[in-house]
Enzyme design. Sequence first.
Site, PDB file in Angstrom:
ATOM      1  N   HIS A  70      -5.144 -11.308  -3.615  1.00 39.86           N
ATOM      2  CA  HIS A  70      -3.712 -11.150  -3.896  1.00 39.86           C
ATOM      3  C   HIS A  70      -3.126 -12.549  -4.068  1.00 39.86           C
ATOM      4  O   HIS A  70      -3.176 -13.346  -3.131  1.00 39.86           O
ATOM      5  CB  HIS A  70      -3.025 -10.421  -2.741  1.00 39.86           C
ATOM      6  N   LEU A  71      -2.613 -12.821  -5.261  1.00 35.86           N
ATOM      7  CA  LEU A  71      -2.077 -14.167  -5.523  1.00 35.86           C
ATOM      8  C   LEU A  71      -0.551 -14.212  -5.472  1.00 35.86           C
ATOM      9  O   LEU A  71       0.041 -15.283  -5.571  1.00 35.86           O
ATOM     10  CB  LEU A  71      -2.602 -14.707  -6.864  1.00 35.86           C
ATOM     11  N   ASN A 102      -0.276  -5.817  -7.141  1.00 36.25           N
ATOM     12  CA  ASN A 102       0.874  -5.451  -6.297  1.00 36.25           C
ATOM     13  C   ASN A 102       1.798  -6.641  -6.069  1.00 36.25           C
ATOM     14  O   ASN A 102       2.081  -7.039  -4.944  1.00 36.25           O
ATOM     15  CB  ASN A 102       0.420  -4.833  -4.962  1.00 36.25           C
ATOM     16  N   HIS A 187      -7.923   1.763  -3.803  1.00 36.52           N
ATOM     17  CA  HIS A 187      -7.635   1.598  -2.376  1.00 36.52           C
ATOM     18  C   HIS A 187      -7.674   3.003  -1.793  1.00 36.52           C
ATOM     19  O   HIS A 187      -6.807   3.826  -2.102  1.00 36.52           O
ATOM     20  CB  HIS A 187      -6.252   0.958  -2.216  1.00 36.52           C
ATOM     21  N   HIS A 240     -12.533  -2.521  -0.524  1.00 36.86           N
ATOM     22  CA  HIS A 240     -12.590  -2.726   0.936  1.00 36.86           C
ATOM     23  C   HIS A 240     -13.033  -1.491   1.736  1.00 36.86           C
ATOM     24  O   HIS A 240     -12.295  -0.936   2.551  1.00 36.86           O
ATOM     25  CB  HIS A 240     -11.280  -3.264   1.499  1.00 36.86           C
ATOM     26  N   ASP A 313     -10.290  -9.561  -0.076  1.00 39.27           N
ATOM     27  CA  ASP A 313      -8.956  -8.963   0.044  1.00 39.27           C
ATOM     28  C   ASP A 313      -7.981 -10.011   0.583  1.00 39.27           C
ATOM     29  O   ASP A 313      -7.114  -9.705   1.414  1.00 39.27           O
ATOM     30  CB  ASP A 313      -8.975  -7.710   0.941  1.00 39.27           C
ATOM     31  N   HIS A 317       0.490 -13.659   3.750  1.00 42.21           N
ATOM     32  CA  HIS A 317       1.806 -13.193   4.199  1.00 42.21           C
ATOM     33  C   HIS A 317       2.538 -14.335   4.874  1.00 42.21           C
ATOM     34  O   HIS A 317       1.921 -15.192   5.540  1.00 42.21           O
ATOM     35  CB  HIS A 317       1.666 -12.026   5.191  1.00 42.21           C
TER      36      HIS A 317
HETATM   37  O1  DOR Z   1      -4.120  -5.310   4.235  1.00 41.90           O
HETATM   38  C1  DOR Z   1      -3.848  -5.235   3.062  1.00 41.90           C
HETATM   39  N1  DOR Z   1      -2.967  -6.073   2.492  1.00 41.90           N
HETATM   40  N2  DOR Z   1      -4.447  -4.292   2.318  1.00 41.90           N
HETATM   41  C2  DOR Z   1      -4.068  -4.068   1.046  1.00 41.90           C
HETATM   42  O2  DOR Z   1      -4.660  -3.225   0.408  1.00 41.90           O
HETATM   43  C3  DOR Z   1      -2.945  -4.803   0.451  1.00 41.90           C
HETATM   44  C4  DOR Z   1      -2.821  -6.124   1.082  1.00 41.90           C
HETATM   45  C5  DOR Z   1      -1.558  -6.854   0.714  1.00 41.90           C
HETATM   46  O3  DOR Z   1      -1.204  -6.877  -0.466  1.00 41.90           O
HETATM   47  O4  DOR Z   1      -0.945  -7.460   1.606  1.00 41.90           O
END
Ligand code: DOR
Length: 445
Positions: A70-71, A102, A187, A240, A313, A317
């Site tokens: 996730h970038l 996402n 997912h 995952h 994955d 955050h």
């Molecule tokens: O833990 C997760 N975080 N699982 C995911 O499938 C999405 C990801 C996120 O985008 O933070």
Amino acid sequence: MKSTQHDGRTILLKGGRVIDPANNIDKTADVLIEGGRIKAVGSGLADRADLVIDCRDKIVAPGLIDMHVHLREPGMEEEETIATGSAAAAAGGFTSVACMPNTTPPLDNEAAVEFVLRQASRANCCNVWPIGAITKGRLGTELAEIGQMVRAGAIGFSDDGESVASAVVLLRAMQYTSMFDKVIIEHCEEPGLVKGAAMNGGVTSVRLGLPGAPSIAEDLVVQRDITLAEYTGCRFHVAHISTRHSTEVVRQAKQRGVKVTAEVCPHHLLLTEEACDTYDPMFKVSPPLRSKRDVQGCLEGVIDGTIDCLSTDHAPHAKEEKELEFLAAPPGMIGLETALGTFAKALITPKLLSWPQMIAKMTINPARVIGIDRGTLSAGRPADVVVIDPSLRWTVDANTFRSRSRNCPYQGWDLTGKAVLTVCAGRVTHAEPGMGVEVDAAVCV
Ligand code: DOR
């Protein structure tokens, strides 16, 4: 599709243990890079390269490929950008990453895919392969502009973060993507069962007083989607994977000849739900950390080839979000800069896999799943290469990471094995200080 620009210089990686699983190579040899491509792999190649790097006691392998990151760009640039994520990838030994849609707004149209490729090209540090959303807005109802995204460069499709709840929508998506021979990456968590849950459901969640979702939330969707993939003939990839049962379902489907593949992340091999005993949101992830039995089931799947790929994955955050209480904090962990060391801890140290077996799952296998011309050291291919010191011991300190986020569950862990040099399209994108090599100018902001 994005390649970093190469410079004209020749590089000789000398005397390493060259592991190229796609070509069944595991031998001491030199690797010569010229014009951004692999020129030759062999012994005693001439020393007249512009840059000669001593690789004795090191592994020289195809640049690592992470097909699940996730970038966060566009929309959540305070957590990661395509540039910082690319830099983190290079530091971890990766030369290709596939990024999930996402973002805010989601990557559900041609312009969004083009934007990602443009930003990756500016960062000029790692090949970035966009994954398009299956449905518009990732809302699960209307198919996104799949054909247009394929034309723009999307290599697969996913609503990652959530399952596509509607079987009919996923059926149509599979019929559509198989026309382009693109993979659906799902997912797998049944939305109703995981609603409101913060961790794996069971004795531990009851003891901790946290809402849990049972592991069958994953099993049900894996089973349903394999049925749809079998019916449509679509290439289907389980993102995952985390349960013993869904691993068994994939195993049996493969035996029937279904075009199904699967990946597992380091945290589902190294950590169990007991990590949540601390109520530390660093251990909150989706799908959640599972039981010892599930971890063992996933390990067995990795060993027998049911699980094809090792992915991170990588889910950055912001600090203030991960400091919220467990229930309110978002799920996800960063992983690009610890991937090699953590996978080695789970698989190499206990002698469950050999280095060639593990490298295959981090190079040629994901390359085949997402259909990219990478993951080998064959002559003429883009010179995406990693040099690994398999015995380098190091202590994880997320504060030194190139990722913009710090939500790393392995802080303070001692790991063995690290990428000491990364070369992408013939340019040095990462070099540990001990290598005596400069990172090429104008890569990795
Ligand atoms: O833990 C997760 N975080 N699982 C995911 O499938 C999405 C990801 C996120 O985008 O933070």
